[in-house]
Design a protein around this motif. Structure first.
Motif, short mmCIF file in Angstrom:
data_model
loop_
_atom_site.label_atom_id
_atom_site.label_comp_id
_atom_site.label_asym_id
_atom_site.label_seq_id
_atom_site.Cartn_x
_atom_site.Cartn_y
_atom_site.Cartn_z
N VAL A 76 48.52 37.77 28.74
CA VAL A 76 49.82 37.99 29.35
C VAL A 76 49.70 37.92 30.86
O VAL A 76 48.62 38.08 31.43
CB VAL A 76 50.41 39.36 28.93
CG1 VAL A 76 50.63 39.42 27.44
CG2 VAL A 76 49.52 40.49 29.39
N ILE A 77 50.81 37.70 31.52
CA ILE A 77 50.82 37.68 32.98
C ILE A 77 50.65 39.12 33.46
O ILE A 77 51.40 40.01 33.07
CB ILE A 77 52.13 37.09 33.52
CG1 ILE A 77 52.25 35.63 33.08
CG2 ILE A 77 52.20 37.21 35.03
CD1 ILE A 77 53.58 35.01 33.40
N PRO A 78 49.59 39.37 34.26
CA PRO A 78 49.30 40.74 34.66
C PRO A 78 50.34 41.30 35.63
O PRO A 78 50.98 40.57 36.39
CB PRO A 78 47.94 40.63 35.34
CG PRO A 78 47.81 39.20 35.74
CD PRO A 78 48.65 38.41 34.80
N LEU A 79 50.49 42.61 35.59
CA LEU A 79 51.36 43.30 36.53
C LEU A 79 50.62 43.43 37.85
O LEU A 79 49.41 43.65 37.89
CB LEU A 79 51.72 44.69 35.99
CG LEU A 79 52.53 44.71 34.70
CD1 LEU A 79 52.72 46.15 34.24
CD2 LEU A 79 53.87 44.04 34.90
N GLY A 80 51.32 43.31 38.90
CA GLY A 80 50.73 43.52 40.22
C GLY A 80 50.38 42.22 40.91
O GLY A 80 49.74 41.34 40.32
N ARG A 81 50.80 42.10 42.16
CA ARG A 81 50.59 40.89 42.94
C ARG A 81 49.11 40.58 43.11
O ARG A 81 48.69 39.43 42.95
CB ARG A 81 51.25 41.07 44.31
CG ARG A 81 51.10 39.89 45.24
CD ARG A 81 51.84 40.11 46.56
NE ARG A 81 51.43 41.31 47.24
CZ ARG A 81 50.42 41.37 48.12
NH1 ARG A 81 49.74 40.29 48.41
NH2 ARG A 81 50.12 42.51 48.71
N GLU A 82 48.27 41.59 43.40
CA GLU A 82 46.85 41.36 43.64
C GLU A 82 46.14 40.85 42.38
O GLU A 82 45.29 39.96 42.46
CB GLU A 82 46.16 42.63 44.15
CG GLU A 82 46.60 43.06 45.53
CD GLU A 82 47.85 43.92 45.50
OE1 GLU A 82 48.34 44.27 44.40
OE2 GLU A 82 48.38 44.23 46.59
N VAL A 83 46.49 41.41 41.24
CA VAL A 83 45.86 40.98 39.99
C VAL A 83 46.29 39.56 39.64
O VAL A 83 45.47 38.74 39.24
CB VAL A 83 46.17 41.96 38.84
CG1 VAL A 83 45.54 41.49 37.54
CG2 VAL A 83 45.68 43.35 39.19
N ARG A 84 47.57 39.26 39.82
CA ARG A 84 48.03 37.88 39.57
C ARG A 84 47.34 36.90 40.50
O ARG A 84 46.93 35.81 40.09
CB ARG A 84 49.54 37.79 39.71
CG ARG A 84 50.31 38.36 38.53
CD ARG A 84 51.79 38.02 38.60
NE ARG A 84 52.44 38.51 39.80
CZ ARG A 84 52.99 39.73 39.92
NH1 ARG A 84 52.95 40.57 38.90
NH2 ARG A 84 53.56 40.09 41.04
N ALA A 85 47.15 37.29 41.77
CA ALA A 85 46.47 36.41 42.73
C ALA A 85 45.02 36.19 42.31
O ALA A 85 44.50 35.07 42.42
CB ALA A 85 46.53 37.02 44.13
N PHE A 86 44.36 37.24 41.79
CA PHE A 86 42.98 37.07 41.34
C PHE A 86 42.91 36.15 40.12
O PHE A 86 42.04 35.27 40.06
CB PHE A 86 42.32 38.42 41.01
CG PHE A 86 40.91 38.24 40.54
CD1 PHE A 86 39.89 38.00 41.43
CD2 PHE A 86 40.61 38.27 39.18
CE1 PHE A 86 38.59 37.80 41.00
CE2 PHE A 86 39.32 38.07 38.73
CZ PHE A 86 38.29 37.84 39.66
N VAL A 87 43.79 36.33 39.16
CA VAL A 87 43.80 35.47 37.97
C VAL A 87 44.02 34.01 38.39
O VAL A 87 43.34 33.10 37.90
CB VAL A 87 44.87 35.93 36.95
CG1 VAL A 87 45.04 34.92 35.83
CG2 VAL A 87 44.50 37.30 36.38
N ASP A 88 44.91 33.79 39.33
CA ASP A 88 45.14 32.43 39.85
C ASP A 88 43.88 31.89 40.52
O ASP A 88 43.48 30.74 40.28
CB ASP A 88 46.29 32.41 40.85
CG ASP A 88 47.66 32.63 40.23
OD1 ASP A 88 47.77 32.57 38.98
OD2 ASP A 88 48.62 32.88 40.99
N ALA A 89 43.25 32.71 41.37
CA ALA A 89 42.05 32.26 42.09
C ALA A 89 40.92 31.95 41.12
O ALA A 89 40.20 30.96 41.29
CB ALA A 89 41.61 33.32 43.11
#
Length: 185
Positions: free
Chosen positions: A142-155
């Motif tokens: 699932v798409i994680p909650l939180g901007r930082e976690v989403r940015a890490f998953v993208d990176a």
């Protein structure tokens, strides 16, 4: 001369590290003059992680006695360059922890994930011997909650794509079983 690079991806406890160890054991068994070294990127920030790292050291030494270990949580491209040789297999375990160490440090400023990926890909292209890299595939949930976690998953997804493009072979592990995503031409 081009040497094989393999990226092994999978979820937690999918068998990806075991597959990398099996590759090291086969490499060492094929020729007594060969060497194999594992670059471990984990950092023991708490008691559980201290225990986990200690357990991995003992288990790995029992499974692949000839596999040396070098612990390097940050300077992965330079360590690959320093250890790579035609008769040496370099195993990296794992890219996910390395990226975490760089982009979410406990102290200091975070590194740029794109720059880190570019440096790693350059080190892979310059490596003088085979390299096996282990990393987590965490983008299937699932798409994680939180901007930082989403940015890490993208990176991490971008890092995995860049490394996969630089590798001859890419294997996805699930339930201890390999699925070949890319094979040498």
């Amino acid at each position: 001369m081009r040497f094989e690079r393999e990226l092994i991806l999978g979820g937690q406890k999918s068998g990806k590290s075991r597959r990398a160890e099996m590759a090291a054991a086969a490499w060492l068994a094929a020729d007594a003059a060969r060497d194999a070294v594992l670059i471990a990127t984990a950092q023991p920030h708490d008691a559980e992680m201290h225990e986990r790292i200690a357990r991995h050291r003992v288990d790995r030494a029992a499974r692949v006695p000839g596999l040396r270990t070098v612990e390097e949580p940050l300077a992965l491209p330079g360590t690959i360059a320093a250890l790579s040789a035609p008769g040496t297999l370099v195993v990296v375990d794992c890219l996910t922890l390395w990226l975490t160490n760089l982009t979410m440090p406990l102290h200091g400023a975070p590194a740029d994930a794109d720059d880190a990926a570019a440096s790693l890909v350059a080190a892979l292209h310059d490596a003088r011997g085979p390299v096996v890299l282990v990393g987590n595939e965490i983008g299937l949930g699932v798409i994680p909650l939180g901007r930082e976690v989403r940015a890490f998953v993208d990176a991490l997804g971008q890092l995995n794509q860049a490394v996969a493009a630089a590798c001859d072979r890419v294997t996805l592990m699930a339930a201890g079983l390999p699925l070949t995503l890319k094979e040498p031409a």
